[in-house]
Design an enzyme around this catalytic site. Structure first.
Site: not given
Length: 462
Positions: A30, A268
């Site tokens: 990412r 997360t």
């Protein structure tokens, strides 16, 4: 390696360790476009491509994230105190805080909540006067420059994609990324707007919708219908909705994705403690395992690999936990999905998994142009290897976030018999199968045309 895919965020802690991260188990990277320059991200893309043509790259757009501007160091808001939120130039303090959103006073209303940072500081709007929003501090705490500002009960008048997003999309398309993650999606119209911007720059990059806004929860079916897949962005989601709802929302989103064979990502704080510690907490290990058991295709590491002290170790831990969870047997065999109305493609993919299980096949081969066949097969979590064969590197890299799919590049697409002959030889040379093994092949015929899975076949490896 685990069949659950691992996505690592690149940053200062990991940019020079790309090869180590891939060896540890990363299948896709990412790029957080909220940080770093386009030059930095270009360098990162070049490093990844030089290492492998099979590793995916996902560009994550900033989206309409509201933030405080400059705040005097040491500023603290006390419970019960009054503070003004406004847009403009200045240095904030305990009396006035500046927010980088010009429409703030137009969008908020009295009684609405304002959360700062991770939600540890909470305000409630008392009144609006001109460009000033007068608030009372409900939960006090420290505030600092660039901290996020969330308005969980406010419908913002901001467009998606933002102007900044448009610049990033142009860069991402030109740089050849494989996936684009769109932040703060509210409904299917936001997804389509991002897709139109991608197309305007000549790209066909799939869009992942990040679910982190309360409005999105009212439009999940429509969002999933148009997006390539979903990301459960638990950080901002846990601010937008009561935190106790996040686990149930996560479970719901993962099941929705499996039902339509679209990739799902859980993100997360998966291993947040490993920002500074070489070992995770027991709760983090359980979080990883539960996400896999609930059906996640991929798990994403953020700060752990971008700025943490132990980026490679974090990937190794995640890979170990994922592998152990998968060995438990909880995912073995085709998974029946309640309430799933099957079309032809879904039914054939499901049947291929049952057939492979019943005959004891070593692998399921999915020659594919778009990756759709591989995704549908993988959605049933078969115990056999799922080998996706394509002449398109782009297709294979998009599958880098789909559970259990192993990419195999080929330039031998032609007649079915020609393709199978070449595949058997390649699989044997790679060690994926051995002479005498049974394999199940499912694909669309004619081979190499996107869509239309319509064939199952059982072959014995010569």
């Amino acid at each position: 390696m685990s069949r659950t895919k691992i996505i690592a965020t690149l940053g200062p802690a990991s940019i020079d360790r790309v090869d180590e991260l891939v060896r540890a188990g990363v299948s896709a990277f990412r790029l957080n476009l909220s940080h770093g320059t386009h030059e930095w991200h270009t360098h990162a893309i070049q490093k990844i491509r030089a290492l492998s043509h099979e590793v995916g790259i996902m560009a994550d757009l900033p989206g309409p994230k509201l933030r405080l501007t400059h705040v005097r160091e040491g500023t603290r808001l006390e419970r019960g105190a009054k503070v003004v939120l406004t847009h403009g130039e200045g240095v904030g303090d305990e009396h006035v805080l500046y927010v980088d959103y010009p429409r703030l006073a137009r969008d908020v209303q009295a009684g609405e909540r304002v959360l700062i940072g991770d939600g540890d500081v909470e305000l409630v709007v008392d009144s609006v006067s001109g460009s000033d929003v007068l608030c009372t501090v409900v939960a006090g705490g420290d505030v600092a420059s660039c901290r996020g500002v969330s308005l969980p009960s406010t419908r913002l008048g901001v467009s998606v994609p933002t102007e900044r997003d448009r610049e990033h999309i142009a860069f991402a398309v030109d740089a050849g990324v494989d996936l684009i993650a769109a932040s703060f999606i509210r409904d299917e119209h936001d997804v389509r707007a991002v897709q139109r911007e991608v197309q305007a720059h000549g790209g066909d990059v799939p869009v992942i919708a990040k679910i982190e806004k309360h409005e999105a929860l009212e439009h999940l079916d429509a969002i999933l219908d148009v997006a390539y897949g979903l990301m459960v962005a638990r950080g901002d989601l846990g601010i937008e909705v009561p935190i106790e709802r996040v686990p149930l929302i996560q479970r719901r989103l993962l099941m929705m994705c499996r039902r339509v064979a679209k990739p799902s990502i859980v993100a997360t704080q998966m291993l947040e403690s490993m920002l500074t510690s070489p070992t995770p907490t027991r709760a983090e290990v359980s979080d990883i395992a539960n996400a896999i058991l609930e059906g996640a295709d991929a798990l994403m590491l953020s700060g752990e690999t971008a700025v943490g002290r132990y980026p490679v170790e974090a990937v190794r831990i995640m890979e170990r936990v994922a592998s152990e969870t998968e060995r438990s047997g909880e995912l073995e065999g085709p998974v029946e999905l309640e309430g799933r109305g099957m079309g032809v493609q879904q039914a054939i993919s499901h049947a291929a998994c049952i057939l492979a299980h019943e005959v004891g096949a070593r692998a399921i081969l999915t020659p594919t142009a778009s990756g759709s066949t591989a995704r549908h097969v993988a959605s049933h979590r078969p115990s056999q290897s799922v080998l996706s064969i394509s002449e398109s590197h782009a297709t294979l890299r998009r599958l880098s976030i789909t559970w259990g799919v192993q990419p195999v590049h080929t330039s031998e697409f032609g007649s079915l018999e020609h393709v199978l002959k070449g595949l058997m030889r390649r699989m044997r040379e790679r060690g994926d199968v051995a002479s005498g093994d049974l394999v199940v092949i499912t694909a669309g015929v004619p081979i190499g045309i996107a869509g239309g899975t319509n064939m199952i076949r059982v072959e014995r490896v010569p």
